[in-house]
Scaffold this motif. Structure first.
Motif, short mmCIF file in Angstrom:
data_model
loop_
_atom_site.label_atom_id
_atom_site.label_comp_id
_atom_site.label_asym_id
_atom_site.label_seq_id
_atom_site.Cartn_x
_atom_site.Cartn_y
_atom_site.Cartn_z
N MET A 21 0.83 -1.21 0.00
CA MET A 21 0.00 0.00 0.00
C MET A 21 0.86 1.25 0.00
SD MET A 21 -3.20 -0.67 2.54
CE MET A 21 -3.70 1.04 2.41
N THR A 24 2.39 1.64 -3.46
CA THR A 24 1.37 2.02 -4.42
C THR A 24 0.97 3.48 -4.24
OG1 THR A 24 0.56 -0.26 -4.39
CG2 THR A 24 -0.87 1.38 -5.38
N LYS A 25 0.92 3.94 -3.00
CA LYS A 25 0.60 5.34 -2.75
C LYS A 25 1.70 6.25 -3.29
CE LYS A 25 -0.99 8.64 0.54
NZ LYS A 25 -1.56 8.89 1.83
N TYR A 56 -4.48 1.56 -5.70
CA TYR A 56 -4.36 2.00 -4.32
C TYR A 56 -5.68 1.82 -3.57
CZ TYR A 56 -3.82 4.86 -0.20
OH TYR A 56 -3.80 5.27 1.09
N LEU A 59 -6.36 -1.85 -2.74
CA LEU A 59 -5.57 -2.30 -1.58
C LEU A 59 -6.10 -1.68 -0.29
CD1 LEU A 59 -1.99 -2.11 -3.10
CD2 LEU A 59 -3.33 -4.16 -2.63
N PHE A 60 -6.53 -0.43 -0.37
CA PHE A 60 -7.10 0.23 0.79
C PHE A 60 -8.35 -0.50 1.27
CE2 PHE A 60 -9.66 3.54 2.85
CZ PHE A 60 -8.74 4.03 3.76
N ALA A 63 -7.36 -3.72 2.95
CA ALA A 63 -6.82 -3.48 4.29
C ALA A 63 -7.95 -3.21 5.28
CB ALA A 63 -5.86 -2.30 4.25
N THR A 72 0.15 5.40 6.20
CA THR A 72 0.87 5.27 4.94
C THR A 72 1.48 6.58 4.50
OG1 THR A 72 -1.14 5.68 3.66
CG2 THR A 72 -0.58 3.38 4.11
#
Length: 78
Positions: A21, A24-25, A56, A59-60, A63, A72
């Protein structure tokens, strides 16, 4: 014994997800920065920014399902 192994595996993959994450951010912020600095709008650049944003937020969402908490925004290179 079996449950302890499951917990350690979950912890390991949660850490990997969190690191992914963060990476990716960083990629998303980089592509947005490039897109903002370019004078003419490029279709490929726009698609890359959109793809980075989708990755992103996927994945967020993952999570949030796993109830992973963390920041992050720390240690980002701008």
């Amino acid at each position: 014994m079996l449950f302890k192994k499951k917990a350690t595996l979950r912890s390991k993959y949660d850490k990997e997800l969190f690191n992914l994450m963060k990476q990716t951010k960083q990629d998303l912020e980089y592509t947005q920065k490039i897109e903002d600095s370019v004078f003419e709008r490029d279709g490929l650049l726009f698609a890359q920014t959109k793809l980075a944003k989708i990755k992103y937020f996927y994945l967020f969402k993952e999570a949030r399902k796993r109830k992973i908490k963390g920041d992050t925004t720390r240690n980002l290179i701008i």
